[in-house]
Design a protein around this motif. Structure first.
Motif, PDB file in Angstrom:
ATOM      1  N   TRP A 107       0.839  -1.206   0.000  1.00 42.95           N
ATOM      2  CA  TRP A 107       0.000   0.000   0.000  1.00 42.95           C
ATOM      3  C   TRP A 107       0.874   1.257   0.000  1.00 42.95           C
ATOM      4  O   TRP A 107       0.602   2.203  -0.748  1.00 42.95           O
ATOM      5  CB  TRP A 107      -0.929  -0.018   1.196  1.00 42.95           C
ATOM      6  N   ASN A 108       1.922   1.246   0.814  1.00 45.11           N
ATOM      7  CA  ASN A 108       2.856   2.374   0.791  1.00 45.11           C
ATOM      8  C   ASN A 108       3.455   2.559  -0.594  1.00 45.11           C
ATOM      9  O   ASN A 108       3.548   3.684  -1.111  1.00 45.11           O
ATOM     10  CB  ASN A 108       3.987   2.147   1.807  1.00 45.11           C
ATOM     11  N   PHE A 110       2.227   1.603  -3.432  1.00 42.88           N
ATOM     12  CA  PHE A 110       1.206   2.055  -4.376  1.00 42.88           C
ATOM     13  C   PHE A 110       0.977   3.562  -4.255  1.00 42.88           C
ATOM     14  O   PHE A 110       0.828   4.261  -5.266  1.00 42.88           O
ATOM     15  CB  PHE A 110      -0.096   1.300  -4.130  1.00 42.88           C
ATOM     16  N   LEU A 111       0.946   4.058  -3.027  1.00 42.90           N
ATOM     17  CA  LEU A 111       0.763   5.500  -2.836  1.00 42.90           C
ATOM     18  C   LEU A 111       1.910   6.287  -3.462  1.00 42.90           C
ATOM     19  O   LEU A 111       1.709   7.354  -4.047  1.00 42.90           O
ATOM     20  CB  LEU A 111       0.661   5.829  -1.349  1.00 42.90           C
ATOM     21  N   GLY A 114       2.210   4.543  -7.565  1.00 46.11           N
ATOM     22  CA  GLY A 114       0.986   4.555  -8.356  1.00 46.11           C
ATOM     23  C   GLY A 114       0.280   5.895  -8.379  1.00 46.11           C
ATOM     24  O   GLY A 114      -0.164   6.369  -9.437  1.00 46.11           O
ATOM     25  N   ILE A 115       0.196   6.525  -7.234  1.00 44.75           N
ATOM     26  CA  ILE A 115      -0.536   7.798  -7.138  1.00 44.75           C
ATOM     27  C   ILE A 115       0.413   8.988  -7.226  1.00 44.75           C
ATOM     28  O   ILE A 115       0.029  10.063  -7.659  1.00 44.75           O
ATOM     29  CB  ILE A 115      -1.355   7.839  -5.833  1.00 44.75           C
ATOM     30  N   GLY A 116       1.659   8.802  -6.817  1.00 43.78           N
ATOM     31  CA  GLY A 116       2.623   9.885  -6.918  1.00 43.78           C
ATOM     32  C   GLY A 116       2.748  10.732  -5.669  1.00 43.78           C
ATOM     33  O   GLY A 116       3.255  11.858  -5.729  1.00 43.78           O
ATOM     34  N   ILE A 117       2.299  10.209  -4.514  1.00 43.20           N
ATOM     35  CA  ILE A 117       2.454  10.944  -3.259  1.00 43.20           C
ATOM     36  C   ILE A 117       3.917  10.878  -2.814  1.00 43.20           C
ATOM     37  O   ILE A 117       4.590   9.863  -2.987  1.00 43.20           O
ATOM     38  CB  ILE A 117       1.532  10.350  -2.173  1.00 43.20           C
ATOM     39  N   ALA A 122       3.393   9.730   2.235  1.00 44.84           N
ATOM     40  CA  ALA A 122       2.690   8.451   2.103  1.00 44.84           C
ATOM     41  C   ALA A 122       2.950   7.550   3.307  1.00 44.84           C
ATOM     42  O   ALA A 122       2.027   6.915   3.833  1.00 44.84           O
ATOM     43  CB  ALA A 122       3.113   7.764   0.812  1.00 44.84           C
ATOM     44  N   ARG A 206       7.724   1.348 -11.286  1.00 45.65           N
ATOM     45  CA  ARG A 206       6.620   1.278 -10.323  1.00 45.65           C
ATOM     46  C   ARG A 206       6.612  -0.052  -9.587  1.00 45.65           C
ATOM     47  O   ARG A 206       6.448  -0.101  -8.357  1.00 45.65           O
ATOM     48  CB  ARG A 206       5.288   1.485 -11.041  1.00 45.65           C
TER      49      ARG A 206
END
Length: 341
Positions: A107-108, A110-111, A114-117, A122, A206
């Motif tokens: 999840w970390n 992915f943030l 994947g999302i770019g945080i 994150a 990624r």
């Protein structure tokens, strides 16, 4: 090897300082078929930090940071102890705890990927929420278990050696094989050096980022099992508290740049051992508890300064001193100024 010189020197000095206060510091004995001694204690109590630092090394090598590993340590121990207290098998409890840690690490990743945080944001989310999750699992209480099988993970012995040390050796060997004998290490370094260029070169950056965050969480999960099993209890509030900061310090002391790129697993292990030895030294020389953190910060700062080439250049050679230019340097100056010889 040169970048490992100063960490080795600092570790040797700390060990020598302990000998000054405790003459039998290097003494190792076998009692009831188990190895005992101050050096064994440093390795045993430093094993969770080494594990967390190994995961942190790969995360930092990609140019990221993981502030949530301390919370993952607490979650892992809390969930495993909860399951064991409910008469679940140790194997099922450990598998469930580590599985949850993998999900949290992914999840970390992915943030971040994947999302770019930003990685610090994150993982800060899970750092705060994860500590609350650990306390929800324990219902705000300290869960105590009585399981000899679970006790082995952090407090058991195998062939006279503490089981936790053997776990660290296995994880270190697997990590070194995957990152140094295979192309994985080069891919991680390329992502940390320039993620966009590595993506254009066909590297799935990624996937690599998600993988290293999952690996860091898995290492933290194993460390959480070791910590909780060593005391046969889980404390969602204090387990793994600030271990993420010690892990970051261990990685930096070991020579890995926070900017990402090249990393050193051996340097990270040395850094973790320095921090654990420093903790042991603080107790040995009788530093007052209220000044322990300050003393620790000063020593770590000194270690980082000693490792800095620019700092050593200024201190040992003098800021204003410069070697006379050689013929090659003079030729470059003439060419730059348009003067023909």
């Amino acid at each position: 090897m040169r970048r490992l010189l100063w960490p080795v020197v600092v570790l040797v000095l700390l060990l020598a300082l302990n000998v000054f206060f405790t003459p039998s510091f290097f003494s190792i004995q076998v009692r009831d078929g188990h190895l005992y001694g101050s050096l064994i204690d440093i390795l045993r109590f430093g094993a969770p930090l080494i594990l967390v630092s190994l995961g942190m090394t790969l995360v930092i090598a990609t140019g990221g940071i993981d502030l949530s590993v301390g919370s993952v340590v607490a979650i892992s121990g809390a969930l495993a102890c909860l399951q064991i207290s409910q008469d679940q098998s140790v194997f099922a409890a450990v598998a469930l705890a580590l599985g949850l840690c993998l999900v949290l690490g992914a999840w970390n990743g992915f943030l971040v990927a994947g999302i770019g945080i930003q990685p610090i944001i994150a993982t800060l989310i899970l750092m705060v929420a994860g500590r609350g999750l650990a306390q929800l699992i324990t219902d705000g209480q300290i869960i105590t278990v009585n399981s000899p099988s679970y006790k082995v993970i952090g407090g058991g012995y195998l062939l006279t050696v503490p089981f936790g040390i053997l776990i660290v050796l296995v994880v270190l060997a697997i990590t070194a094989f995957l990152t140094r004998r295979l192309a994985l290490g080069m891919l991680i370094e390329s992502v940390g050096g320039n993620a966009e260029a590595s993506r254009l070169a066909g590297i799935r950056s990624r996937g690599i980022i998600i993988m290293v965050y999952a690996f860091a969480a898995l290492c933290a999960g194993v460390a959480g099992l070791m910590i909780s099993s060593n005391v046969s209890s889980a404390d969602g509030n204090n387990a793994g508290l600030w271990i993420e900061l010690d892990a970051i310090l261990a990685v930096v002391i070991g020579g890995t740049s926070l900017a990402g790129g090249r990393f050193s697993l051996g340097g990270t292990v040395l850094g973790a051992l320095i921090i654990q030895t420093l903790t042991t030294t603080i107790y040995s020389i009788g530093v007052p508890p209220e000044t322990t953190l300050l003393f620790k910060a000063l020593v770590v700062t000194a270690v980082c300064l000693i490792q800095s080439p620019s700092f050593r250049e200024k201190v040992f050679r003098g800021r204003g001193r410069a070697a006379p230019p050689g013929p090659a340097a003079e030729e470059k100056v003439r060419v730059r100024e348009g003067v023909r010889p």
